[in-house]
Design a protein around this motif. Structure first.
Motif, short mmCIF file in Angstrom:
data_model
loop_
_atom_site.label_atom_id
_atom_site.label_comp_id
_atom_site.label_asym_id
_atom_site.label_seq_id
_atom_site.Cartn_x
_atom_site.Cartn_y
_atom_site.Cartn_z
N VAL A 97 0.86 -1.18 0.00
CA VAL A 97 0.00 0.00 0.00
C VAL A 97 0.90 1.23 0.00
N LEU A 98 0.67 2.12 -0.97
CA LEU A 98 1.47 3.32 -1.11
C LEU A 98 0.60 4.56 -0.93
N THR A 99 1.22 5.64 -0.55
CA THR A 99 0.54 6.93 -0.55
C THR A 99 1.12 7.78 -1.66
N GLY A 100 0.38 8.79 -2.07
CA GLY A 100 0.81 9.61 -3.19
C GLY A 100 2.16 10.25 -3.01
N ASP A 101 2.50 10.64 -1.77
CA ASP A 101 3.78 11.30 -1.57
C ASP A 101 4.96 10.34 -1.62
N GLU A 102 4.69 9.03 -1.69
CA GLU A 102 5.75 8.04 -1.84
C GLU A 102 6.06 7.75 -3.31
N TYR A 121 -8.33 5.82 -15.53
CA TYR A 121 -7.27 4.81 -15.55
C TYR A 121 -5.96 5.50 -15.90
N GLY A 122 -4.85 4.78 -15.72
CA GLY A 122 -3.56 5.37 -16.04
C GLY A 122 -2.42 4.50 -15.58
N GLU A 123 -1.27 5.13 -15.36
CA GLU A 123 -0.05 4.44 -14.94
C GLU A 123 0.55 5.17 -13.74
N VAL A 124 0.95 4.40 -12.75
CA VAL A 124 1.63 4.94 -11.58
C VAL A 124 3.04 4.36 -11.54
N PRO A 125 4.07 5.18 -11.44
CA PRO A 125 5.43 4.66 -11.40
C PRO A 125 5.62 3.61 -10.30
N ASP A 126 6.28 2.51 -10.65
CA ASP A 126 6.56 1.40 -9.72
C ASP A 126 5.31 0.67 -9.25
N ALA A 127 4.15 1.01 -9.82
CA ALA A 127 2.92 0.31 -9.43
C ALA A 127 2.17 -0.21 -10.65
N GLY A 128 2.48 0.30 -11.84
CA GLY A 128 1.88 -0.23 -13.07
C GLY A 128 0.53 0.35 -13.40
N PRO A 138 -4.34 12.65 -7.88
CA PRO A 138 -3.52 11.44 -7.75
C PRO A 138 -2.44 11.53 -6.67
N ARG A 139 -1.84 12.68 -6.48
CA ARG A 139 -0.76 12.80 -5.50
C ARG A 139 -1.25 12.72 -4.06
N ARG A 140 -2.56 12.76 -3.85
CA ARG A 140 -3.09 12.67 -2.49
C ARG A 140 -3.84 11.37 -2.26
N GLN A 141 -3.76 10.45 -3.20
CA GLN A 141 -4.50 9.20 -3.08
C GLN A 141 -3.69 8.11 -2.36
#
Length: 299
Positions: A97-102, A121-128, A138-141
């Protein structure tokens, strides 16, 4: 299951405001079109209003999802409910589980985003690949990462949700739950993956639009009376006001609606018949074009 609510106030307010603004613009455009002479500008206004109706439908769908949004959590699964969509994520499938600031790097997002709404939908670095069901940027999710997909969420009480989730992950499940996705049936219709069917429907619609635009362009140059019918020798035997020229694309519209509807009803049982109906609609549009050009050529 414990429900973790979303903060929907801002998203609903802004979304409804956008819809009201679009409606007001449409009313203004339609009023402007009615008081000005019919020209190609009238056609452009009509296209804008037609496009806005699709946008209003999409906004209404997103707002419906927002009003029915929430996250449900127990030891066995995290369930994301967003209107008619439901994503079930078994807790054993949650890798981290990641937070946006990570998140380091750019988050790519495609979908509906305005203040208080972030669904797409989209892409998150290191999460796919990621599905976003949130009311914050997105940065606060919070990102729930599984082997196949990542889910971006935003419970109103983020700290409480994270504490509860980590506790349940440590406790382990009490039963096996399958990862699943429930969506409105219309999204999974086979027609959306049928290139030939979509091409035929689009071709008929575009040919009809082109004819309407062409007639609007020519309308100011037409005489007050135009020939609407010709005898066997090719001489006009019936005249009408120039506005009646638009009965020609109207016939094409009726054919497109009829053939399109019949083809849709037959699609799952007899796909070839659907193609024939939709192809016939395209042919009718071509014939309607020929009729219009024939009339204008004799003006």
């Amino acid at each position: 299951m414990i429900e973790w609510k979303t903060d929907t106030g801002q998203g609903l307010g802004v979304g409804i405001g956008l819809m009201v603004a679009i409606v007001l613009v449409d009313v203004g455009l339609i009023w402007l079109a009615t008081i000005r002479p019919l020209t190609v500008g009238t056609f452009i206004v009509g296209l804008a209003v037609l496009f806005s109706l699709g946008l209003l439908a999409l906004l209404a769908y997103w707002l419906h999802g927002l009003t029915g949004s929430g996250y449900f959590l127990d030891r066995n699964a995290l369930v994301i409910r967003w209107g008619l969509t439901e994503q079930t994520i078994p807790t054993p499938e949650i890798e981290r589980v990641l937070t946006g600031d990570e998140i380091e790097g750019r988050i790519h997002f495609y979908g509906g985003m305005w203040p208080g709404h972030c669904v797409g939908y989209g892409e998150v670095p290191d999460a796919g690949s990621t599905l976003f069901y949130a009311t914050v940027p997105p940065r606060r999710q919070i990102y729930v990462v599984t082997p196949g997909l990542t889910y971006g969420i935003s419970p109103a009480n983020a700290d409480g949700f994270l504490e509860s989730l980590h506790k349940r992950l440590q406790m382990g499940p009490t039963q096996i739950v399958e990862q699943s996705s429930k969506r409105p049936g219309i999204i999974d219709w086979a027609i959306w993956r049928d290139r030939l069917g979509l091409a035929l429907l689009a071709a008929g619609f575009l040919v009809l639009l082109a004819l309407t635009g062409f007639l609007c362009f020519r309308f100011p140059t037409l005489s007050r009376l135009v020939p609407l019918h010709f005898d066997a020798a090719g001489n006009p035997d019936r005249l009408g006001s120039r506005g009646q020229i638009f009965f020609i694309p109207f016939i094409g519209l009726l054919a497109l609606l009829l053939n399109g509807t019949l083809g849709g009803l037959l699609y799952h049982r007899e796909r070839t018949a659907s193609y024939l109906l939709w192809g016939g609609a395209v042919l009718i549009q071509v014939l309607v074009w020929a009729a219009a050009v024939g009339v204008l050529g004799r003006v």
